[in-house]
Design a protein around this motif. Structure first.
Motif, PDB file in Angstrom:
ATOM      1  N   ARG A  90      16.324 -47.875  14.803  1.00 19.21           N
ATOM      2  CA  ARG A  90      17.145 -49.097  14.835  1.00 19.21           C
ATOM      3  C   ARG A  90      16.418 -50.286  15.445  1.00 19.21           C
ATOM      4  O   ARG A  90      16.602 -51.405  15.023  1.00 19.21           O
ATOM      5  N   LEU A  91      15.617 -50.068  16.466  1.00 24.35           N
ATOM      6  CA  LEU A  91      14.872 -51.142  17.129  1.00 24.35           C
ATOM      7  C   LEU A  91      15.779 -52.332  17.474  1.00 24.35           C
ATOM      8  O   LEU A  91      15.518 -53.468  17.105  1.00 24.35           O
TER       9      LEU A  91
ATOM     10  N   MET B  47      17.178 -55.769   9.711  1.00 29.50           N
ATOM     11  CA  MET B  47      16.935 -57.144   9.284  1.00 29.50           C
ATOM     12  C   MET B  47      15.592 -57.314   8.579  1.00 29.50           C
ATOM     13  O   MET B  47      15.338 -58.345   7.971  1.00 29.50           O
ATOM     14  N   LEU B  48      14.725 -56.286   8.656  1.00 25.53           N
ATOM     15  CA  LEU B  48      13.391 -56.414   8.073  1.00 25.53           C
ATOM     16  C   LEU B  48      13.111 -55.428   6.948  1.00 25.53           C
ATOM     17  O   LEU B  48      12.032 -55.460   6.368  1.00 25.53           O
TER      18      LEU B  48
ATOM     19  N   GLY C  26       6.230 -52.796   7.496  1.00 26.93           N
ATOM     20  CA  GLY C  26       5.283 -51.735   7.873  1.00 26.93           C
ATOM     21  C   GLY C  26       5.477 -51.309   9.320  1.00 26.93           C
ATOM     22  O   GLY C  26       5.432 -50.109   9.639  1.00 26.93           O
ATOM     23  N   CYS C  27       5.732 -52.267  10.190  1.00 28.64           N
ATOM     24  CA  CYS C  27       6.009 -51.944  11.596  1.00 28.64           C
ATOM     25  C   CYS C  27       7.305 -51.151  11.729  1.00 28.64           C
ATOM     26  O   CYS C  27       7.382 -50.191  12.499  1.00 28.64           O
ATOM     27  N   VAL C  28       8.316 -51.543  10.971  1.00 29.12           N
ATOM     28  CA  VAL C  28       9.601 -50.831  10.990  1.00 29.12           C
ATOM     29  C   VAL C  28       9.412 -49.406  10.475  1.00 29.12           C
ATOM     30  O   VAL C  28       9.930 -48.450  11.068  1.00 29.12           O
ATOM     31  N   ALA C  29       8.677 -49.242   9.376  1.00 25.84           N
ATOM     32  CA  ALA C  29       8.440 -47.910   8.814  1.00 25.84           C
ATOM     33  C   ALA C  29       7.654 -47.038   9.790  1.00 25.84           C
ATOM     34  O   ALA C  29       7.927 -45.839   9.925  1.00 25.84           O
TER      35      ALA C  29
END
Length: 182
Positions: free
Chosen positions: A36-37, A43-44, A24-27
């Motif tokens: 990309r973070l 990886m998530l 959810g944080c990545v989205a």
């Protein structure tokens, strides 16, 4: 501390929730243009391969293989239930290996079949053909193991049914969405 199936189930759910929250944080970061973070996002991603969620899924499937084999080994050698649990152990073992190395992702539709599916406007959902043999195998195994399933206690029957339905729906559902996005 005594480890019980309830503890294992609870820990499994907590890990799934943590992976879901991380995704959810990545989205959310994607929505703000941060795709990309520092490579952490790949990886998530829940739909990705070779990352933490797929590693966790592979380990969970291998744990199921181990548990099914332990049940098989605890039964009498001449018991007719051993064969069913052995099949479950081998299927979970294969599924765990497949999840780890993405065997089904390597099976791509032939161009001629892809063309036919594009005429029906569904080719995007079937980019990877690996779900077809798995779906057919799941149907065959379901029919073959149905008498075995009926002989189990009610809690085992319910657990196997709910677990199988959730896994198949999640796996095929995620696969179809991922294929469409690819």
């Amino acid at each position: 501390m005594n480890v019980t199936p309830r503890h294992v189930f609870f820990c499994h759910l907590v890990i799934i929730m943590m992976l879901g929250l991380a995704f959810g944080c990545v989205a959310t970061a994607d929505q703000f243009g941060h795709h990309r973070l520092l490579k952490i996002s790949s990886m998530l991603r829940l739909g990705g391969e070779g990352n933490l969620p797929s590693f966790f899924s592979a380990m969970a499937l291998l744990a199921c293989a181990t548990a099914a084999n332990a049940v098989r080994m605890a039964l009498p050698r001449d018991g007719h239930e051993r064969k069913g649990w052995a099949i479950f152990a081998y299927v979970f073992l294969f599924m765990g290996v497949d999840e780890a190395v993405s065997i089904h992702e390597m099976i791509v539709l032939p161009h001629s079949l892809s063309h036919v599916l594009s005429l029906w406007h569904v080719a995007d959902y079937f980019y990877y053909a690996g779900i077809f043999p798995y779906l057919l195998l799941a149907i065959w195994l379901g029919l073959y193991l149905f008498p075995f399933w009926l002989r189990q206690s009610n809690p085992v029957r319910v657990g196997l049914a709910v677990g199988g339905i959730l896994y198949v729906l999640a796996a095929i559902g995620m696969e179809l969405v991922e294929n469409h996005l690819v």
